[in-house]
Design a protein around this motif. Structure first.
Motif, short mmCIF file in Angstrom:
data_model
loop_
_atom_site.label_atom_id
_atom_site.label_comp_id
_atom_site.label_asym_id
_atom_site.label_seq_id
_atom_site.Cartn_x
_atom_site.Cartn_y
_atom_site.Cartn_z
N GLU A 153 -4.62 1.81 -4.48
CA GLU A 153 -4.26 1.85 -3.06
C GLU A 153 -5.43 1.34 -2.20
OE1 GLU A 153 -2.98 5.81 -1.69
OE2 GLU A 153 -3.43 5.09 0.34
N GLY A 154 -6.62 1.79 -2.54
CA GLY A 154 -7.81 1.32 -1.81
C GLY A 154 -8.03 -0.18 -1.97
N ARG B 196 -5.68 -1.98 0.27
CA ARG B 196 -6.18 -1.90 1.65
C ARG B 196 -7.33 -2.90 1.83
NH1 ARG B 196 -5.44 3.56 2.11
NH2 ARG B 196 -7.40 3.78 1.04
N LYS C 299 -4.97 5.98 -6.63
CA LYS C 299 -5.76 6.09 -5.39
C LYS C 299 -6.68 4.87 -5.26
CE LYS C 299 -6.31 8.76 -1.94
NZ LYS C 299 -5.09 9.14 -1.23
N ARG C 300 -7.30 4.52 -6.37
CA ARG C 300 -8.21 3.36 -6.38
C ARG C 300 -7.43 2.07 -6.11
NH1 ARG C 300 -11.43 4.84 -10.60
NH2 ARG C 300 -10.05 3.87 -12.10
N GLU D 112 0.85 -1.21 0.00
CA GLU D 112 0.00 0.00 0.00
C GLU D 112 0.88 1.26 0.00
OE1 GLU D 112 -2.84 0.14 3.31
OE2 GLU D 112 -2.97 2.30 2.93
#
Lengths: 119, 119, 119, 119
Positions: free
Chosen positions: D41-42, D45, D38-39, C41
């Motif tokens: 990374e999500g 997670r 960003k997506r 991440e």
């Protein structure tokens, strides 16, 4: 029951999913594999012919990608039969300690082989 | 000068990295490519032989991974020469509008080919 | 029902296609997986930062390749534990017919997952 | 020599192997890349959460494959813009010797990056 050389090159496993001596997971589908590999061999020869005839590079790349894909499919078939045959065979070893060892060995071996395909 | 069947997208390449009619990026290394493909063809035949002789599945998988790797190397060579030849050829088009169009086309085509290799 | 050391080598799972809730192959290494995913991440966030700071495209590509490789390593770990746990668990089903079915199911499922990684 | 409309994404590179700071192939699509990362990374997670909640290994593997695919798509976008911008930029260098050198350098660099993605 003693099964000292369970491992690597000679799976002589007598057990639950009916492995027979000198048989591997893929043995039942041997003819199908040979046909697929024959076709792949022909595809590679076709690529050489394209290079020899100065075909457009992008068209050659498309053919190379197709062969790679066909090889991946062969690999997956072998992996599937290996897991269903050799790994499961190891799991049928009656002695718990030998079994744990044989399973670990087979699973590690299979995963390493998959890792080589991923790279 | 007539250049009728040069290639798929007609890149109008008269210039800087010396493309000649009927030549592609890989033409200079044609013999080397043919040798490599010949070797890959032999490796595929070797895999078929292993299947035929009931070799251990993991050893077959290792060979399949080696062929895949050899094909990747061939692909990369073709991609390198394609970019250095066809894409750069497009960039030498004197008319700015045609040039922008030719570059876009060639770059898209190369990227699509790379995408097919990644899958 | 207490099944404390269920894991890797000999899972003796009560119902073959239904892994006991909260007990998977990776459970024993859960903390290690969480740490690795946390690091991945962070790497993805680092790539976004590079884009934001207009870093050189090749350097960004190198980082993307590193993340892909890290994800492959995680996958391989999961595959290894899945085979050693869920597939081998299916092989411990006492009823031969249910066992064969459970093994087929698990092996197919694992191979499909590996296939998705290869693509 | 002025060569203003040379290419795709405004290459105007003063020295061929030194892209102008803050001007890369992807700059025009920076916001889109940041959103995609960003997506991703999500998604990473989300995988950690699945591990934490002991989700089924196969479902986790499916998510890992999805992230890998998303990263491949980002890579391909970067490669496309790199070729169309930096490689083509090198091709606009007026001095033939410097141009040949710059092209070779850029093409090699791009191919090496693609090679790292293939592995």
């Amino acid at each position: 029951m003693s099964q000292p050389e369970v491992a690597v090159a000679n799976p002589l496993e007598p057990a639950p999913t009916e492995p027979t001596p000198h048989e591997h997971g893929y043995t039942a589908n041997k003819e199908a594999y040979l046909r697929r590999l024959k076709r792949i061999e022909g595809q590679v020869r076709g690529i050489a012919r394209m290079v020899d005839e100065d075909k457009y590079c992008i068209d050659i790349l498309t053919q190379v990608a197709a062969v790679t894909k066909a090889l991946h499919a062969v690999s997956l078939g072998l992996v599937e039969e290996h897991i269903g045959h050799c790994v499961v065979g190891a799991a049928s070893e009656p002695d718990p300690e030998l079994r744990a060892e044989a399973i670990d060995f087979k699973v590690k071996e299979a995963t390493d082989a998959i890792g080589r395909l991923l790279r």
